[in-house]
Write a protein that holds these residues in place. Structure first.
Motif, PDB file in Angstrom:
ATOM      1  N   ILE A   1      73.132  18.903  61.591  1.00 13.06           N
ATOM      2  CA  ILE A   1      71.877  18.846  60.828  1.00 13.06           C
ATOM      3  C   ILE A   1      72.083  18.967  59.323  1.00 13.06           C
ATOM      4  O   ILE A   1      71.108  19.058  58.571  1.00 13.06           O
ATOM      5  N   GLY A   2      73.324  18.958  58.886  1.00  9.94           N
ATOM      6  CA  GLY A   2      73.586  19.050  57.458  1.00  9.94           C
ATOM      7  C   GLY A   2      74.720  18.128  57.055  1.00  9.94           C
ATOM      8  O   GLY A   2      75.027  17.158  57.747  1.00  9.94           O
ATOM      9  N   ASP A   3      75.330  18.423  55.946  1.00  9.63           N
ATOM     10  CA  ASP A   3      76.444  17.644  55.427  1.00  9.63           C
ATOM     11  C   ASP A   3      77.652  18.575  55.318  1.00  9.63           C
ATOM     12  O   ASP A   3      77.708  19.416  54.428  1.00  9.63           O
ATOM     13  N   SER A   4      78.602  18.417  56.234  1.00 12.34           N
ATOM     14  CA  SER A   4      79.754  19.318  56.276  1.00 12.34           C
ATOM     15  C   SER A   4      80.577  19.261  54.996  1.00 12.34           C
ATOM     16  O   SER A   4      81.091  20.287  54.532  1.00 12.34           O
ATOM     17  N   SER A   5      80.714  18.083  54.424  1.00 20.74           N
ATOM     18  CA  SER A   5      81.490  17.958  53.187  1.00 20.74           C
ATOM     19  C   SER A   5      80.823  18.701  52.038  1.00 20.74           C
ATOM     20  O   SER A   5      81.497  19.350  51.225  1.00 20.74           O
TER      21      SER A   5
END
Length: 317
Positions: free
Chosen positions: A51-55
């Motif tokens: 649900i997010g942006d790991s980077s």
């Protein structure tokens, strides 16, 4: 209906649905974490990726841990897809058109926003399950009041179309994430599949259908093809299509652009209807999900071109 009003209504539907999805998913993953053995870095990595942006997370926080992951996914206003950001965006859109909707809706949602805004990560960590219950209750109260008192006009159709398009996309992204987990875990993936069903409130419905096996194929088939379950991809796309048809009958936007959206939604829903359980295998699931994700993106772009000007301001996912 003015373009700016249509856009605000559409994104109120999308952002409130997305916020509820975040709360459901993270709450259930919390239970997985409590039952897991060993370090929980992998759990938070999976949630952040789902649900997010790991980077973006790694760039700002470094290693994955409970406190930082929850801050990033729940309360970080610089994170465009955090729960709080979704609520802020929904509230901002609601504020722009508050005169077009019952005042009770604004009062209810604004109170929920003010409560969430003052929450700290320490308070979340003290009672995480209670926090997620409060989020789900607040969003359910808003949706229930909306269903009870909103007129079934163009505004209703636009808001509901946003909600169901977001729901379809959430299911696809959730299954894509858990598919990767199951591939890694193999036979020990039972808890993750159980979490998927519970995160969408579908565990009891799944069992009532008499499905004995809890496998990736069976869970995916249920969440993609089950026509009577409100959080399946089929149900969401059918509801989106229904609202677009209602929009056609209620407005003067009966031109080729709206007809194109209806055809696109009908095609996607029909393709799901023709799929059988045996068509959903572990090897074929990835291509099915990618096709659905492309369809959801296409429908979102078509909505922007048809109803919003200028478009492209909001965050898809």
């Amino acid at each position: 209906m003015l373009d700016r009003a249509a856009e605000s209504l559409f994104w109120i539907g999308r952002y409130t649905e997305r916020a509820e999805n975040h709360a459901r998913l993270i709450d259930v993953y919390y239970h997985i974490r409590e039952d897991s053995i060993g370090p929980d870095e992998g759990v938070w990595r999976r949630i952040s990726g789902a649900i997010g942006d790991s980077s973006a997370y790694l760039e700002r926080y470094g290693e994955f841990n409970e406190r930082s992951a929850l801050q990033f996914l729940l309360l970080d206003t610089e994170q465009t897809n955090s729960l709080l950001t979704c609520v802020i965006q929904a509230r901002d859109n609601l504020k722009k058109i508050r005169e077009q909707l019952p005042s009770e809706l604004w009062n209810l949602f604004n109170s929920f926003y003010l409560w969430l805004r003052q929450m700290t990560i320490g308070e979340v960590l003290a009672e995480p399950h209670r926090f997620f219950e409060r989020v789900k209750e607040g969003l359910a109260a808003f949706q229930g009041t909306l269903v009870s008192i909103a007129m079934r006009d163009e505004s209703w159709c636009m808001l509901e179309s946003g909600r169901y398009l977001e729901r379809s996309e959430n299911i696809v992204r959730l299954l894509d994430s858990v598919c990767q987990t199951v591939e890694e875990k193999g036979q020990s993936s039972y808890s993750y599949l159980l979490a998927v069903l519970k995160s969408v409130g579908g565990y009891e419905a799944y069992r009532r259908l008499g499905i004995d096996e809890l496998s990736m194929e069976e869970v995916a088939s249920f969440l993609l093809l089950q026509e009577t379950f409100p959080r399946s991809a089929h149900f969401a796309l059918a509801s989106f299509e229904s609202n677009m048809k209602a929009m056609r009958s209620k407005s003067d936007r009966s031109g080729s652009s709206l007809e194109k959206i209806i055809r696109q939604a009908s095609k996607a829903r029909s393709e799901l209807s023709w799929l059988e359980r045996q068509d959903i295998t572990f090897s074929s699931l990835g291509s099915v999900l990618q096709q659905l994700l492309a369809t959801n993106n296409l429908l979102g772009e078509s909505m922007a071109k048809t109803f919003f000007f200028p478009h492209g301001r909001e965050v898809i996912a």
